[in-house]
Design an enzyme around this catalytic site. Sequence first.
Site, PDB file in Angstrom:
ATOM      1  N   GLY A   1       7.400 -39.715   9.084  1.00  0.00           N
ATOM      2  CA  GLY A   1       7.341 -38.284   9.371  1.00  0.00           C
ATOM      3  C   GLY A   1       7.422 -37.467   8.098  1.00  0.00           C
ATOM      4  N   CYS A   2       7.038 -36.213   8.188  1.00  0.00           N
ATOM      5  CA  CYS A   2       6.994 -35.356   7.001  1.00  0.00           C
ATOM      6  C   CYS A   2       8.397 -35.070   6.456  1.00  0.00           C
ATOM      7  CB  CYS A   2       6.256 -34.058   7.314  1.00  0.00           C
ATOM      8  SG  CYS A   2       6.815 -33.198   8.807  1.00  0.00           S
TER       9      CYS A   2
END
Length: 344
Positions: free
Chosen positions: A147-148
């Site tokens: 995920g970012c």
Amino acid sequence: MKVAVIGTTGYGGIELLRILHSHPVFQIQSIHSTKGEVPIWKEYPHLFNINDKVLEIINPEEIAEKSDLVFLATPSGVSGQLAAQFAEYNIKLIDLSGDLRLKNTDEYTHWYKHEAAPQHIIDKAVYGLTEWSREKVADAEWISNPGCYSTASLLGLGPIVKEKLVDPASIIIDAKSGTSGAGRKPSRTTMHAEMSENFKIYKVNEHQHIPEIEQQLLAWNNQIKPITFSTHLLPISRGIMATIYVQVQKDITLSEIYKIYEEHYQDDPFVRVLPEGHYPSVKEVCGSNFCDIGLHLDERTGRLTIVSVIDNLMKGAAGQAVQNANIMTGLDETTGLTFIPMYP
């Protein structure tokens, strides 16, 4: 090498098309969406006379016959179902959603609020935090792209946690993202009138990247305790800043901490550890695959501040996905990713 992109109408999917358009090896074989039979430029007019491909329906058998690698840029809950269908075919797969990241299916159900993918599908994927799992990525058939928020946080924390130099119960991550991180679907939370000249906290202690970050931290140091993780929306389109606070557990100088970071990342072309006294901003990585890191040790409190910034759509999504795809297929990891950040 022929690649297919599924979920092309989202921001992660369209960023993949931007990267792949000029990639010297990967050729876009097909693009797919549930909308189907719509020219991509009608969804994204900036592609007119640049990309003339038409969105196709999602047929895993046909995609596997025509392509060597597939990117799933589909939402969580959808990717897991598609991955299960692709398991029947001989094709490399990189999933940009959260469906294959958490090894514990109960954890997934708790944080994502829907049913997890089958365990054997989850186990098939390697967690692709590239700088920390390069050898596993090279041998993998499937990748779960991080995920970012997780990418920014883990790259910032990795060296100091791996060396067991922090109080295991002291990790606080104060993270902020541009609105593109919330996706393209319109919502009151991200509409211009709500976000312009505004700043919001959201999902307080409930963000789905919390267990993902903790899972990797525990892999580095099994003494790590639950973290405090706050997420905020900035009135900008793209970029993430994670400001991280940890209590240093032993007598150590900032120069010694810098040496640890520089040694860990000396062979990583996309991680830039800034010189002492310099701290990154999101604009300095915009449009690029870089993660910039700044460090400060408060001798008065014994706390280390780590500032880690990425472009959420690049290093936090499509850029890291292509970096992983390069390594999976035996290419130099920088292939097609040597973008200079856009500034101003």
